[in-house]
Design a protein around this motif. Structure first.
Motif, PDB file in Angstrom:
ATOM      1  N   UNK A 102     -18.779   2.509  53.779  1.00  0.00           N
ATOM      2  CA  UNK A 102     -17.871   1.365  53.815  1.00  0.00           C
ATOM      3  C   UNK A 102     -18.507   0.264  54.648  1.00  0.00           C
ATOM      4  N   UNK A 103     -18.323  -0.977  54.215  1.00  0.00           N
ATOM      5  CA  UNK A 103     -18.806  -2.096  55.020  1.00  0.00           C
ATOM      6  C   UNK A 103     -17.669  -2.688  55.855  1.00  0.00           C
ATOM      7  N   UNK A 104     -16.534  -1.998  55.913  1.00  0.00           N
ATOM      8  CA  UNK A 104     -15.375  -2.461  56.660  1.00  0.00           C
ATOM      9  C   UNK A 104     -14.392  -3.225  55.797  1.00  0.00           C
ATOM     10  N   UNK A 105     -14.858  -3.743  54.665  1.00  0.00           N
ATOM     11  CA  UNK A 105     -13.986  -4.486  53.755  1.00  0.00           C
ATOM     12  C   UNK A 105     -13.780  -3.745  52.438  1.00  0.00           C
ATOM     13  N   UNK A 106     -14.771  -2.950  52.017  1.00  0.00           N
ATOM     14  CA  UNK A 106     -14.643  -2.217  50.763  1.00  0.00           C
ATOM     15  C   UNK A 106     -15.544  -0.992  50.775  1.00  0.00           C
ATOM     16  N   UNK A 107     -15.283  -0.100  49.837  1.00  0.00           N
ATOM     17  CA  UNK A 107     -16.094   1.096  49.644  1.00  0.00           C
ATOM     18  C   UNK A 107     -17.331   0.710  48.847  1.00  0.00           C
ATOM     19  N   UNK A 108     -18.499   1.171  49.274  1.00  0.00           N
ATOM     20  CA  UNK A 108     -19.754   0.830  48.613  1.00  0.00           C
ATOM     21  C   UNK A 108     -20.428   2.113  48.123  1.00  0.00           C
ATOM     22  N   UNK A 109     -20.798   2.112  46.849  1.00  0.00           N
ATOM     23  CA  UNK A 109     -21.592   3.186  46.260  1.00  0.00           C
ATOM     24  C   UNK A 109     -22.928   2.583  45.871  1.00  0.00           C
ATOM     25  N   UNK A 110     -24.005   3.076  46.454  1.00  0.00           N
ATOM     26  CA  UNK A 110     -25.344   2.565  46.164  1.00  0.00           C
ATOM     27  C   UNK A 110     -26.121   3.604  45.388  1.00  0.00           C
ATOM     28  N   UNK A 111     -26.597   3.220  44.227  1.00  0.00           N
ATOM     29  CA  UNK A 111     -27.433   4.055  43.381  1.00  0.00           C
ATOM     30  C   UNK A 111     -28.845   3.493  43.492  1.00  0.00           C
ATOM     31  N   UNK A 112     -29.710   4.188  44.226  1.00  0.00           N
ATOM     32  CA  UNK A 112     -31.071   3.723  44.462  1.00  0.00           C
ATOM     33  C   UNK A 112     -31.984   4.454  43.482  1.00  0.00           C
ATOM     34  N   UNK A 113     -32.584   3.702  42.576  1.00  0.00           N
ATOM     35  CA  UNK A 113     -33.451   4.293  41.564  1.00  0.00           C
ATOM     36  C   UNK A 113     -34.590   5.053  42.249  1.00  0.00           C
ATOM     37  N   UNK A 114     -34.938   6.239  41.735  1.00  0.00           N
ATOM     38  CA  UNK A 114     -35.953   7.070  42.378  1.00  0.00           C
ATOM     39  C   UNK A 114     -37.362   6.530  42.181  1.00  0.00           C
ATOM     40  N   UNK A 115     -37.539   5.598  41.266  1.00  0.00           N
ATOM     41  CA  UNK A 115     -38.815   4.915  41.066  1.00  0.00           C
ATOM     42  C   UNK A 115     -38.543   3.474  40.692  1.00  0.00           C
ATOM     43  N   UNK A 116     -39.283   2.552  41.276  1.00  0.00           N
ATOM     44  CA  UNK A 116     -39.072   1.137  40.989  1.00  0.00           C
ATOM     45  C   UNK A 116     -39.406   0.804  39.540  1.00  0.00           C
ATOM     46  N   UNK A 117     -38.737  -0.219  39.018  1.00  0.00           N
ATOM     47  CA  UNK A 117     -39.014  -0.720  37.685  1.00  0.00           C
ATOM     48  C   UNK A 117     -38.895  -2.235  37.702  1.00  0.00           C
ATOM     49  N   UNK A 118     -39.526  -2.897  36.731  1.00  0.00           N
ATOM     50  CA  UNK A 118     -39.394  -4.346  36.644  1.00  0.00           C
ATOM     51  C   UNK A 118     -38.573  -4.772  35.424  1.00  0.00           C
ATOM     52  N   UNK A 119     -37.943  -3.796  34.758  1.00  0.00           N
ATOM     53  CA  UNK A 119     -37.052  -4.095  33.635  1.00  0.00           C
ATOM     54  C   UNK A 119     -36.227  -2.850  33.346  1.00  0.00           C
ATOM     55  N   UNK A 120     -35.094  -3.021  32.709  1.00  0.00           N
ATOM     56  CA  UNK A 120     -34.316  -1.849  32.351  1.00  0.00           C
ATOM     57  C   UNK A 120     -32.951  -2.176  31.809  1.00  0.00           C
ATOM     58  N   UNK A 121     -32.365  -1.194  31.187  1.00  0.00           N
ATOM     59  CA  UNK A 121     -30.998  -1.263  30.692  1.00  0.00           C
ATOM     60  C   UNK A 121     -30.221  -0.152  31.369  1.00  0.00           C
ATOM     61  N   UNK A 122     -29.041  -0.472  31.868  1.00  0.00           N
ATOM     62  CA  UNK A 122     -28.204   0.502  32.568  1.00  0.00           C
ATOM     63  C   UNK A 122     -26.885   0.638  31.818  1.00  0.00           C
ATOM     64  N   UNK A 123     -26.466   1.866  31.578  1.00  0.00           N
ATOM     65  CA  UNK A 123     -25.165   2.137  30.986  1.00  0.00           C
ATOM     66  C   UNK A 123     -24.138   2.125  32.116  1.00  0.00           C
ATOM     67  N   UNK A 124     -23.524   0.980  32.326  1.00  0.00           N
ATOM     68  CA  UNK A 124     -22.589   0.795  33.431  1.00  0.00           C
ATOM     69  C   UNK A 124     -21.358   1.683  33.271  1.00  0.00           C
ATOM     70  N   UNK A 125     -20.879   1.820  32.062  1.00  0.00           N
ATOM     71  CA  UNK A 125     -19.708   2.674  31.828  1.00  0.00           C
ATOM     72  C   UNK A 125     -19.992   4.102  32.280  1.00  0.00           C
ATOM     73  N   UNK A 126     -21.190   4.608  31.962  1.00  0.00           N
ATOM     74  CA  UNK A 126     -21.547   5.968  32.367  1.00  0.00           C
ATOM     75  C   UNK A 126     -21.560   6.102  33.885  1.00  0.00           C
ATOM     76  N   UNK A 127     -22.070   5.086  34.597  1.00  0.00           N
ATOM     77  CA  UNK A 127     -22.100   5.122  36.058  1.00  0.00           C
ATOM     78  C   UNK A 127     -20.680   5.127  36.617  1.00  0.00           C
ATOM     79  N   UNK A 128     -19.831   4.238  36.116  1.00  0.00           N
ATOM     80  CA  UNK A 128     -18.443   4.178  36.600  1.00  0.00           C
ATOM     81  C   UNK A 128     -17.688   5.471  36.308  1.00  0.00           C
TER      82      UNK A 128
END
Length: 135
Positions: free
Chosen positions: A67-93
């Motif tokens: 929490x940052x004191x104002x809201x709950x934070x979920x951080x998904x840190x990719x295990x390897x860097x990339x310079x492009x990509x598509x993320x399925x946001x619905x799947x994450x949520x």
């Protein structure tokens, strides 16, 4: 359930400095912040504590929660860097909900941005393309 399905991004990267490039998703107004860290360089790190490793939304992540004191934070840190990509946001949520970290939520905002902690000599942070699509 959110109507936005994917976010696709492409950007330039650098080997020095401290920065992260991420999708920032807000749910239920600003109650929940979901950060999808696509590229992390230098001494920058997610808020909260490590929860688990997961493969979801088309990527492998180390997942943090706090929490940052104002809201709950979920951080998904990719295990390897990339310079492009598509993320399925619905799947994450849905993955977050399946863990019981929140119930049903309403998608409020999707953003793409840079968090710069150091850039000796400066950097040109350029987003080559960004899109979000329903599906």
């Amino acid at each position: 359930m959110p109507k936005v399905r994917h976010a696709s991004i492409q950007w330039g990267t650098w080997s020095s400095g401290g920065y992260t490039l991420y999708n920032n998703i807000w749910a239920d107004g600003t109650t929940y912040e979901i950060m999808l860290w696509m590229n992390k360089t230098g001494p920058v790190g997610p808020l909260g504590s490590f929860q688990t490793a997961a493969t979801v939304g088309g990527h492998s992540w180390n997942v943090y929660s706090g929490s940052n004191g104002a809201n709950q934070v979920f951080s998904f840190v990719r295990t390897g860097n990339t310079d492009a990509g598509t993320v399925d946001i619905r799947a994450v949520l849905n993955w977050i909900r399946s863990r019981g970290w929140y119930g049903d939520v309403t998608l409020s905002t999707i953003q793409f941005g840079y968090e710069i902690t150091s850039a000796s000599g400066g950097r040109d942070f350029v987003t080559n393309s960004y899109s979000a699509s329903a599906g």
